[in-house]
Design a protein around this motif. Structure first.
Motif: not given
Ligand SMILES: *Cc1c(COP(=O)(O)O)cnc(C)c1O
Length: 384
Positions: A102-106, A89-90, A108-114
């Motif tokens: 940084v783009y790849r991590y945020f 939600g953040d 392709l990985m962290i966006r999946d955690f909403n």
């Protein structure tokens, strides 16, 4: 103490058991405890605490004028540790032109955690203001950016972040603490890929986060021991050895890069030279105010990009140099040359890339500390 004195002494005392001038590599996984529940000075397990790591954390923290340092196994390890401050939600605002990983991590990985991310041009403070939402938790920038060398006004942005209760993180990899100390300009956390200028010899991978805020530090130490992306004692020792010469190296990187940028700008066959130290750089005044050595004199570090007009020409130059090495990465004593469109920014769509100015004729230089005459002669030969 002065910057160079801190670089050599902060965080390290001669070894108490032998007097060895150089701090040992504490190559151990665990420690004998005095009695049950009484480890010596908190040393119970080496993922949690290691004396060689403690030394480099204190050393680099001192150089950034910070209280606390937390070291990681890579620059990307620092970025992943920062997610300890985020939950579903953040919202996070990120500089548009940050390091590709940084783009790849945020995304392709962290966006999946909403967690939601906005990628914006932070060189205009108004862009940040209009992107802030109720759930904006963090702002992550690089200044200057790679490879266009665009600056963000760190002090102005830190004021906005304070007003809105946003954690402000500045990646200071390109400047090193010798030429820029973001905590003194109001940033909450400074991030480094210590792989680059801090290590300076292209022989290790590492990362570190520095802060003055005890609460933020507590969470970062928690992330370090919990996620476990720790550097080895040997990497910490290499880094301790490297920061001792940071002042000398940075002065030479800066002086060589200034001379090369000027020489490039005078050549009629170069379409554009991007270097914050040139008067032609659109943010030269901000650079002069924000990028200061420990004596308060402006400095611009060793990164330059230049547009030679076409991919064919860029390729010819890259394949003809002999002192510069064709390689990714930056910040080492040896000069490197590369083509961001094909190498570091290959994953960015062509249209997006060209909007950023990353054409196929763009060349990036990481100017090393060799004799500048040899570097200029090498470029001259390759360009003719
Ligand atoms: C190299 C780099 C990173 C990533 O660091 P690694 O040590 O390669 O993991 C992050 N940010 C910037 C600006 C970099 O140059």
């Amino acid at each position: 103490m002065g910057f160079s004195t801190d670089a050599i002494h902060a965080g390290q005392k001669p070894d108490p058991t032998t007097g060895a001038v150089t701090l040992p590599i504490y190559q151990t996984s665990t420690y004998v405890q005095e009695s049950l529940g009484n480890p010596i000075d908190g040393h119970d397990y080496a993922r949690v605490k290691n004396p060689t790591r403690t030394a480099i954390e204190a050393n680099i923290a001192a150089l950034e004028q910070g209280e606390y340092g937390t070291a990681f196994s890579s620059g990307m390890g620092t970025v992943s540790a920062l997610t300890v401050f985020l939950k579903a939600g953040d919202h996070v605002i990120v500089g548009k032109n940050t390091y590709g990983g940084v783009y790849r991590y945020f995304e392709l990985m962290i966006r999946d955690f909403n967690v939601d991310f906005s990628w914006i041009d932070t060189s205009d403070v108004e862009n940040i203001k209009s992107e802030i939402r109720e759930n904006t938790k963090m702002l992550y920038i690089e200044s200057p950016t790679n490879p266009m060398l665009t600056l963000t006004d760190i002090q102005a942005v830190s004021e906005i972040c304070k007003e809105n209760d946003i954690i402000f993180v500045v990646d200071n990899t390109f400047m090193s603490p010798y030429f820029q100390r973001p905590l003194t300009l109001g940033a909450d956390i400074v991030s480094h890929s210590s792989t680059k200028y801090l290590a300076g010899h292209s022989d290790m991978i590492g990362g570190i986060l520095i802060t003055n805020d005890e609460k933020l530090d507590e969470r970062l130490k928690f992330a370090q021991k919990t996620a476990g992306a720790i550097p080895s004692p040997f990497e910490c020792w290499l880094l301790l050895r490297s920061t001792k010469t940071l002042s000398l190296r940075m002065r030479q990187h800066d002086s060589n890069a200034r001379a090369i940028a000027k020489w490039l700008e005078e050549r009629p066959d170069i379409e554009k030279v991007n270097y914050p130290g040139l008067e032609s750089h659109p943010q030269h005044e901000l650079a002069k105010r924000q990028q200061l050595d420990p004596n308060g004199n402006p400095g611009y570090s060793g990164m330059i990009s230049l547009d030679v007009g076409s991919f064919e020409k860029a390729k010819k130059i890259l394949n003809s140099v002999t002192v510069f090495s064709l390689a990714e990465s930056l910040g080492g004593v040896e000069s490197l040359i590369g083509n961001p469109a094909i190498q570091t920014h290959a994953s960015v769509p062509k249209e997006e890339r060209e909007k950023l100015g990353i054409t196929e004729g763009l060349i990036r230089l990481s100017v090393g500390i060799e004799d500048v005459e040899d570097l200029i002669a090498d470029l001259d030969r390759a360009m003719s």
